[in-house]
Design a protein around this motif. Structure first.
Motif, short mmCIF file in Angstrom:
data_model
loop_
_atom_site.label_atom_id
_atom_site.label_comp_id
_atom_site.label_asym_id
_atom_site.label_seq_id
_atom_site.Cartn_x
_atom_site.Cartn_y
_atom_site.Cartn_z
N ARG A 149 0.83 -1.20 0.00
CA ARG A 149 0.00 0.00 0.00
C ARG A 149 0.87 1.26 0.00
N THR A 150 0.31 2.31 -0.57
CA THR A 150 1.01 3.59 -0.62
C THR A 150 0.26 4.60 0.24
N ASP B 244 -3.68 4.67 0.00
CA ASP B 244 -4.38 4.72 -1.28
C ASP B 244 -5.69 3.93 -1.28
N ASP B 245 -5.90 3.08 -0.27
CA ASP B 245 -7.17 2.37 -0.18
C ASP B 245 -8.14 3.04 0.80
N ASP C 221 -0.12 8.54 0.82
CA ASP C 221 0.23 9.75 0.08
C ASP C 221 -0.54 11.00 0.51
N LYS C 222 -1.30 10.93 1.59
CA LYS C 222 -2.05 12.10 2.04
C LYS C 222 -1.95 12.23 3.56
#
Length: 226
Positions: free
Chosen positions: A2-3, A66-67, A5-6
């Motif tokens: 998983r990434t 990202d999920d 990014d926020k």
């Protein structure tokens, strides 16, 4: 993998129960300053962080993968120096010297905290500060380090420290000289006025073409200041 990014801003708007259930990501200060790197959640899951450049994560920040899943940041305990002093002047001088080194510093009401560094530790003790080694989370002031920070073992440390000390001593000494230093200077500059009716000390940078007129008849040398 998983990434992440926020970052949620501010995390206080989230339900406390959601934040409490979110997996945690424990990072030392150096890692919290990076924008892109691989890390492991405290659950052991490998993740990739891809944050906007210049992001510095803080303890309690809530991130979004990202999920859509939430992740909570925890500042890791790390090796630090906790600096205290018997008076405000000593602590202020310590902060000045650390700032001169662009060193990240956490500022408390009565303490400073910085990453452990043996040379900086010695410098602080020489200034009269009380220095304690500890293992604690580190939360330095943000946005004040310019092009990065330097440690005490850098080759320019001795020069920087000597210069800072010289500036302090000059300013400290100047405070005692004010009130009579200029008086002596004026007495010296006008010493020749009484014997010849004119001043042979030239202070205002008029050039050599005016400074020697009529001097041959005096029979002695005259200082020429430019």
């Amino acid at each position: 993998m998983r990434t992440i990014d926020k970052r949620v801003a501010p995390p206080a708007k989230l339900a406390a129960s959601l934040v409490a259930r979110a997996p945690t990501l424990t990072l030392a200060y150096g890692a919290r300053c990076k924008s892109r790197f691989a890390a492991a959640l405290d659950t052991g899951e490998e993740v990739g962080l891809v944050m906007p450049r210049g992001t510095i994560l803080a303890d309690g920040d809530v991130l979004v993968a990202d999920d859509g899943a939430l992740v909570r940041v925890i500042a890791a305990a790390e090796s630090v120096l906790v600096v205290r002093a018997r008076n405000a002047l000593t602590l202020t001088r310590a902060a000045y010297h650390l700032g001169n080194r662009h060193t990240p510093v956490e500022i408390g009401i009565d303490y400073l905290k910085l990453e452990a560094d043996s040379v900086l530790e010695e410098m602080l003790m020489r200034l009269g500060a009380q220095v304690e080694r500890a293992t604690l989370p580190f939360h330095p002031e943000a946005g004040a380090y310019g092009g990065g920070h330097r440690h005490g073992h850098d080759e320019t440390f001795a020069e920087d420290y000597a210069l800072a000390q010289q500036v302090f001593e000059q300013r400290h000494g100047h405070a005692h000289d004010d009130g009579h230093g200029h008086e002596h200077e004026h007495e010296h500059h006008h010493a020749h006025d009484h014997g010849h009716g004119h001043d042979h000390a030239h202070e205002h940078g008029h050039g050599h073409d005016r400074s020697h007129e009529g001097c041959d008849s005096c029979g002695h040398d005259h200082p020429h200041r430019h």
